[in-house]
Write a protein that holds these residues in place. Structure first.
Motif, mmCIF file in Angstrom:
data_model
loop_
_atom_site.group_PDB
_atom_site.id
_atom_site.type_symbol
_atom_site.label_atom_id
_atom_site.label_comp_id
_atom_site.label_asym_id
_atom_site.label_seq_id
_atom_site.Cartn_x
_atom_site.Cartn_y
_atom_site.Cartn_z
ATOM 1 N N PHE A 9 0.833 -1.200 0.000
ATOM 2 C CA PHE A 9 0.000 0.000 0.000
ATOM 3 C C PHE A 9 0.873 1.258 0.000
ATOM 4 N N TYR A 10 1.950 1.242 0.760
ATOM 5 C CA TYR A 10 2.873 2.386 0.821
ATOM 6 C C TYR A 10 3.539 2.619 -0.536
ATOM 7 N N ALA A 63 -1.443 -0.312 -10.761
ATOM 8 C CA ALA A 63 -1.498 -0.819 -9.391
ATOM 9 C C ALA A 63 -2.636 -0.156 -8.611
ATOM 10 N N TYR A 64 -2.804 1.139 -8.791
ATOM 11 C CA TYR A 64 -3.871 1.853 -8.085
ATOM 12 C C TYR A 64 -5.244 1.349 -8.524
ATOM 13 N N THR A 65 -5.390 1.096 -9.814
ATOM 14 C CA THR A 65 -6.650 0.583 -10.337
ATOM 15 C C THR A 65 -6.929 -0.811 -9.783
ATOM 16 N N GLN A 66 -5.886 -1.644 -9.688
ATOM 17 C CA GLN A 66 -6.054 -2.974 -9.102
ATOM 18 C C GLN A 66 -6.442 -2.880 -7.631
ATOM 19 N N PHE A 67 -5.815 -1.958 -6.910
ATOM 20 C CA PHE A 67 -6.113 -1.800 -5.490
ATOM 21 C C PHE A 67 -7.578 -1.443 -5.268
ATOM 22 N N ASN A 68 -8.119 -0.595 -6.110
ATOM 23 C CA ASN A 68 -9.518 -0.180 -5.997
ATOM 24 C C ASN A 68 -10.481 -1.147 -6.669
ATOM 25 N N LYS A 69 -9.947 -2.227 -7.232
ATOM 26 C CA LYS A 69 -10.742 -3.257 -7.926
ATOM 27 C C LYS A 69 -11.591 -2.648 -9.028
ATOM 28 N N TRP A 140 1.988 -3.651 -9.639
ATOM 29 C CA TRP A 140 0.656 -4.167 -9.949
ATOM 30 C C TRP A 140 0.553 -5.626 -9.492
ATOM 31 N N GLY A 141 1.578 -6.418 -9.758
ATOM 32 C CA GLY A 141 1.583 -7.803 -9.317
ATOM 33 C C GLY A 141 1.558 -7.919 -7.799
ATOM 34 N N LEU A 142 2.312 -7.049 -7.114
ATOM 35 C CA LEU A 142 2.309 -7.082 -5.643
ATOM 36 C C LEU A 142 0.932 -6.727 -5.086
ATOM 37 N N VAL A 143 0.284 -5.738 -5.673
ATOM 38 C CA VAL A 143 -1.061 -5.366 -5.210
ATOM 39 C C VAL A 143 -2.025 -6.521 -5.425
ATOM 40 N N LEU A 145 -1.248 -9.672 -5.561
ATOM 41 C CA LEU A 145 -0.887 -10.717 -4.607
ATOM 42 C C LEU A 145 -1.433 -10.402 -3.212
ATOM 43 N N SER A 146 -1.434 -9.134 -2.850
ATOM 44 C CA SER A 146 -1.956 -8.763 -1.525
ATOM 45 C C SER A 146 -3.470 -8.924 -1.443
ATOM 46 N N GLN A 147 -4.147 -9.075 -2.585
ATOM 47 C CA GLN A 147 -5.601 -9.227 -2.581
ATOM 48 C C GLN A 147 -6.061 -10.680 -2.559
#
Length: 163
Positions: A9-10, A63-69, A140-143, A145-147
């Motif tokens: 997230f950071y 990555a931000y788009t992935q985080f917000n699904k 993007w891959g890390l985000v 993976l965190s989901q």
């Protein structure tokens, strides 16, 4: 939220801030380019510079788009299954996303080490652009993976619409 998710997230927030700064720069550069053409003294390289900065914005937005699904997904078939089966399909999608992102990151990182080409007007090295691709896809891959989740989320009770 565990340590891995907090770290991802950071990193994603750093990329988000860089992307927002780049959007501001693109607006400024395009505005200056248009004004310079209106007064009769067009600036060279405005388009090239805007393209380079757009490239950074797009790759750091994944990555931000992935985080917000908010990536496009079609749940036509999956939404009909139970929450456990949906969780399995979601995790398969996340693992596939992680795999593809890591492969792309690896390929672009290895290619970037041999890159010697530059842009036409500014002599901007393409190696930096390929490293940006590496960073964008890696995060993007890390985000993604965190989901990955191992338990189905609790169902929301008492949510009704009285409209």
């Amino acid at each position: 939220m565990n340590v891995f998710s907090k770290g991802v997230f950071y990193i994603m927030n750093i990329l988000k801030i860089i992307g927002m700064i780049c959007l501001g720069l693109v607006m400024l550069i395009v505005t200056i380019g248009v004004i310079s053409r209106l007064v009769g003294y067009p600036l060279l390289g405005v388009v090239e510079l805007a393209e380079i900065i757009h490239f950074v914005v797009i790759l750091f937005a994944f990555a931000y788009t992935q985080f917000n699904k908010e990536h496009i997904s079609i749940g036509l078939l999956v939404d009909r299954f139970s929450p456990k089966v949906q969780l399995i399909f979601d995790n398969i999608a996340h693992v596939l996303t992680v795999s593809v992102c890591m492969v792309i990151s690896y390929v672009f990182f290895t290619i970037s080490m041999e890159e010697t080409k530059t842009s036409l007007l500014f002599d901007f090295p393409f190696q930096i652009l390929k490293i940006i691709v590496t960073i964008g896809f890696f995060v993007w891959g890390l985000v993604s993976l965190s989901q990955v989740r191992f338990k189905t989320p609790p169902e929301q009770k008492g949510v009704t619409s009285d409209v």
